[in-house]
Design a protein around this motif. Structure first.
Motif, PDB file in Angstrom:
ATOM      1  N   SER A  34       0.853  -1.181   0.000  1.00 51.10           N
ATOM      2  CA  SER A  34       0.000   0.000   0.000  1.00 51.10           C
ATOM      3  C   SER A  34       0.893   1.237   0.000  1.00 51.10           C
ATOM      4  O   SER A  34       1.767   1.355  -0.857  1.00 51.10           O
ATOM      5  CB  SER A  34      -0.920  -0.053   1.215  1.00 51.10           C
ATOM      6  OG  SER A  34      -1.794   1.031   1.197  1.00 51.10           O
ATOM      7  N   THR A  35       0.734   2.148   0.967  1.00 49.52           N
ATOM      8  CA  THR A  35       1.546   3.365   0.953  1.00 49.52           C
ATOM      9  C   THR A  35       2.787   3.237   1.820  1.00 49.52           C
ATOM     10  O   THR A  35       3.553   4.181   1.929  1.00 49.52           O
ATOM     11  CB  THR A  35       0.750   4.585   1.448  1.00 49.52           C
ATOM     12  OG1 THR A  35       0.435   4.378   2.824  1.00 49.52           O
ATOM     13  CG2 THR A  35      -0.515   4.776   0.644  1.00 49.52           C
ATOM     14  N   GLU A  69       2.959   6.976   4.427  1.00 49.10           N
ATOM     15  CA  GLU A  69       2.176   8.201   4.405  1.00 49.10           C
ATOM     16  C   GLU A  69       0.987   7.993   5.340  1.00 49.10           C
ATOM     17  O   GLU A  69       0.276   6.992   5.215  1.00 49.10           O
ATOM     18  CB  GLU A  69       1.696   8.418   2.971  1.00 49.10           C
ATOM     19  CG  GLU A  69       1.033   9.711   2.713  1.00 49.10           C
ATOM     20  CD  GLU A  69       0.600   9.780   1.248  1.00 49.10           C
ATOM     21  OE1 GLU A  69      -0.354   9.066   0.895  1.00 49.10           O
ATOM     22  OE2 GLU A  69       1.229  10.518   0.483  1.00 49.10           O
ATOM     23  N   CYS A  70       0.815   8.923   6.260  1.00 45.91           N
ATOM     24  CA  CYS A  70      -0.310   8.809   7.196  1.00 45.91           C
ATOM     25  C   CYS A  70      -1.622   8.778   6.419  1.00 45.91           C
ATOM     26  O   CYS A  70      -1.847   9.592   5.532  1.00 45.91           O
ATOM     27  CB  CYS A  70      -0.301   9.985   8.168  1.00 45.91           C
ATOM     28  SG  CYS A  70      -1.758  10.020   9.236  1.00 45.91           S
ATOM     29  N   ARG A  71      -2.492   7.844   6.757  1.00 45.43           N
ATOM     30  CA  ARG A  71      -3.725   7.696   5.994  1.00 45.43           C
ATOM     31  C   ARG A  71      -4.697   8.832   6.257  1.00 45.43           C
ATOM     32  O   ARG A  71      -5.640   9.040   5.493  1.00 45.43           O
ATOM     33  CB  ARG A  71      -4.386   6.356   6.301  1.00 45.43           C
ATOM     34  CG  ARG A  71      -5.026   6.247   7.679  1.00 45.43           C
ATOM     35  CD  ARG A  71      -5.879   4.990   7.741  1.00 45.43           C
ATOM     36  NE  ARG A  71      -6.612   4.890   8.988  1.00 45.43           N
ATOM     37  CZ  ARG A  71      -6.257   4.096   9.998  1.00 45.43           C
ATOM     38  NH1 ARG A  71      -5.179   3.360   9.902  1.00 45.43           N
ATOM     39  NH2 ARG A  71      -6.991   4.051  11.095  1.00 45.43           N
ATOM     40  N   ARG A  72      -4.499   9.588   7.332  1.00 42.75           N
ATOM     41  CA  ARG A  72      -5.429  10.692   7.602  1.00 42.75           C
ATOM     42  C   ARG A  72      -4.886  12.023   7.114  1.00 42.75           C
ATOM     43  O   ARG A  72      -5.557  12.751   6.400  1.00 42.75           O
ATOM     44  CB  ARG A  72      -5.719  10.777   9.102  1.00 42.75           C
ATOM     45  CG  ARG A  72      -6.585   9.620   9.578  1.00 42.75           C
ATOM     46  CD  ARG A  72      -7.057   9.815  11.008  1.00 42.75           C
ATOM     47  NE  ARG A  72      -7.564   8.561  11.555  1.00 42.75           N
ATOM     48  CZ  ARG A  72      -7.391   8.163  12.805  1.00 42.75           C
ATOM     49  NH1 ARG A  72      -6.748   8.937  13.654  1.00 42.75           N
ATOM     50  NH2 ARG A  72      -7.871   7.009  13.213  1.00 42.75           N
ATOM     51  N   LEU A  74      -1.906  12.468   5.427  1.00 46.12           N
ATOM     52  CA  LEU A  74      -1.079  12.277   4.236  1.00 46.12           C
ATOM     53  C   LEU A  74       0.346  12.789   4.395  1.00 46.12           C
ATOM     54  O   LEU A  74       1.079  12.907   3.429  1.00 46.12           O
ATOM     55  CB  LEU A  74      -1.733  12.931   2.993  1.00 46.12           C
ATOM     56  CG  LEU A  74      -3.165  12.492   2.708  1.00 46.12           C
ATOM     57  CD1 LEU A  74      -3.688  13.176   1.448  1.00 46.12           C
ATOM     58  CD2 LEU A  74      -3.284  10.979   2.576  1.00 46.12           C
ATOM     59  N   ALA A 123      -2.323   0.617   6.460  1.00 42.68           N
ATOM     60  CA  ALA A 123      -2.856   1.980   6.459  1.00 42.68           C
ATOM     61  C   ALA A 123      -2.207   2.747   7.605  1.00 42.68           C
ATOM     62  O   ALA A 123      -2.766   2.850   8.686  1.00 42.68           O
ATOM     63  CB  ALA A 123      -4.369   1.957   6.601  1.00 42.68           C
ATOM     64  N   GLY A 151      -6.052   4.169  -4.858  1.00 42.16           N
ATOM     65  CA  GLY A 151      -6.660   3.198  -3.961  1.00 42.16           C
ATOM     66  C   GLY A 151      -7.984   2.674  -4.446  1.00 42.16           C
ATOM     67  O   GLY A 151      -8.444   1.612  -4.006  1.00 42.16           O
ATOM     68  N   ARG A 167     -11.804   3.181   3.631  1.00 42.47           N
ATOM     69  CA  ARG A 167     -11.034   4.264   4.233  1.00 42.47           C
ATOM     70  C   ARG A 167     -10.745   5.355   3.220  1.00 42.47           C
ATOM     71  O   ARG A 167     -10.693   6.528   3.533  1.00 42.47           O
ATOM     72  CB  ARG A 167      -9.709   3.732   4.793  1.00 42.47           C
ATOM     73  CG  ARG A 167      -9.903   2.924   6.046  1.00 42.47           C
ATOM     74  CD  ARG A 167      -8.596   2.304   6.447  1.00 42.47           C
ATOM     75  NE  ARG A 167      -8.125   1.413   5.411  1.00 42.47           N
ATOM     76  CZ  ARG A 167      -7.732   0.166   5.622  1.00 42.47           C
ATOM     77  NH1 ARG A 167      -7.727  -0.332   6.826  1.00 42.47           N
ATOM     78  NH2 ARG A 167      -7.330  -0.587   4.639  1.00 42.47           N
ATOM     79  N   TRP A 168     -10.556   4.971   1.952  1.00 46.84           N
ATOM     80  CA  TRP A 168     -10.326   5.982   0.921  1.00 46.84           C
ATOM     81  C   TRP A 168     -11.630   6.675   0.580  1.00 46.84           C
ATOM     82  O   TRP A 168     -11.653   7.831   0.194  1.00 46.84           O
ATOM     83  CB  TRP A 168      -9.718   5.342  -0.317  1.00 46.84           C
ATOM     84  CG  TRP A 168      -8.333   4.837  -0.070  1.00 46.84           C
ATOM     85  CD1 TRP A 168      -7.920   3.545  -0.101  1.00 46.84           C
ATOM     86  CD2 TRP A 168      -7.182   5.606   0.270  1.00 46.84           C
ATOM     87  NE1 TRP A 168      -6.581   3.464   0.191  1.00 46.84           N
ATOM     88  CE2 TRP A 168      -6.104   4.701   0.421  1.00 46.84           C
ATOM     89  CE3 TRP A 168      -6.965   6.978   0.452  1.00 46.84           C
ATOM     90  CZ2 TRP A 168      -4.829   5.133   0.765  1.00 46.84           C
ATOM     91  CZ3 TRP A 168      -5.688   7.388   0.783  1.00 46.84           C
ATOM     92  CH2 TRP A 168      -4.640   6.480   0.934  1.00 46.84           C
TER      93      TRP A 168
END
Ligand SMILES: [Zn+2]
Length: 178
Positions: A34-35, A69-72, A74, A123, A151, A167-168
């Motif tokens: 993922s990221t 990268e933070c999912r909230r 970024l 995530a 995503g 989440r996206w």
């Protein structure tokens, strides 16, 4: 090319049943999920190897730094993963159960890669309390939109990730008035 995770097995088989402790360090390139991805620094494996019959058991831990990268919000974030490893290596490896053993060497890299890949955060969060992007500091940019598209692109995610991660979807719903 140096192979830090390739270990000779002669001594192991001369002393079957004896536990050999090794600490191995080196980079593992190209591990990503993922990221998040494994950072460029060295991975450290702290392992005990033991030959039994014509197999070798390997147990211990492998540790490495990751970045993502933070999912909230970024923003870039990262951390360290430490994974327990317990694997059997044998001349005729069984896919998905054991790893192959060479004639006089054992290549630990595939097992270490697999263990670390499974431990990378799917995530990432910079902080459990992360409140998400600050609209003043982070006006909407097309770059961020592109990453969101990555995503949810049902056709293009060839790495087995489920499409349409909810989440996206939440990120999609974010709108900023500028
Ligand atoms: Zn964050």
């Amino acid at each position: 090319m140096s192979r830090p995770f390739l270990v000779p097995t002669g001594e192991l088989f001369r002393r079957r049943g004896e536990r050999h402790r090794v600490t191995l360090a080196g980079p593992l390139r190209g591990l990503a999920l993922s990221t998040s991805r494994l950072a460029d620094g060295d991975v450290v494996a702290d392992l005990v190897l033991e030959a039994q019959g014509d197999t070798v058991t390997v147990s211990g831990t492998v540790a490495g730094d990751w970045t993502g990268e933070c999912r909230r919000c970024l923003e870039p974030t990262g951390g360290r993963v430490v994974v327990e490893v317990s694997e059997v290596f044998e001349p005729d490896a069984v896919e998905g159960e054991t790893y192959p053993l060479g004639t006089d060497t054992i290549d630990l890299e595939p097992a270490l890669r697999e263990a670390l890949a499974l431990a990378l955060p799917v995530a990432p969060l910079c902080d459990e309390a992360c409140a998400g992007p600050d609209p003043g500091a982070h006006p909407v940019t097309t770059a961020a939109d592109d990453e969101v598209d990555d995503g949810i692109g049902g056709e293009s995610n060839g790495d087995g990730r489920p499409a349409g991660d909810p989440r996206w979807g939440a990120l999609d719903a974010l709108r900023f008035d500028t």
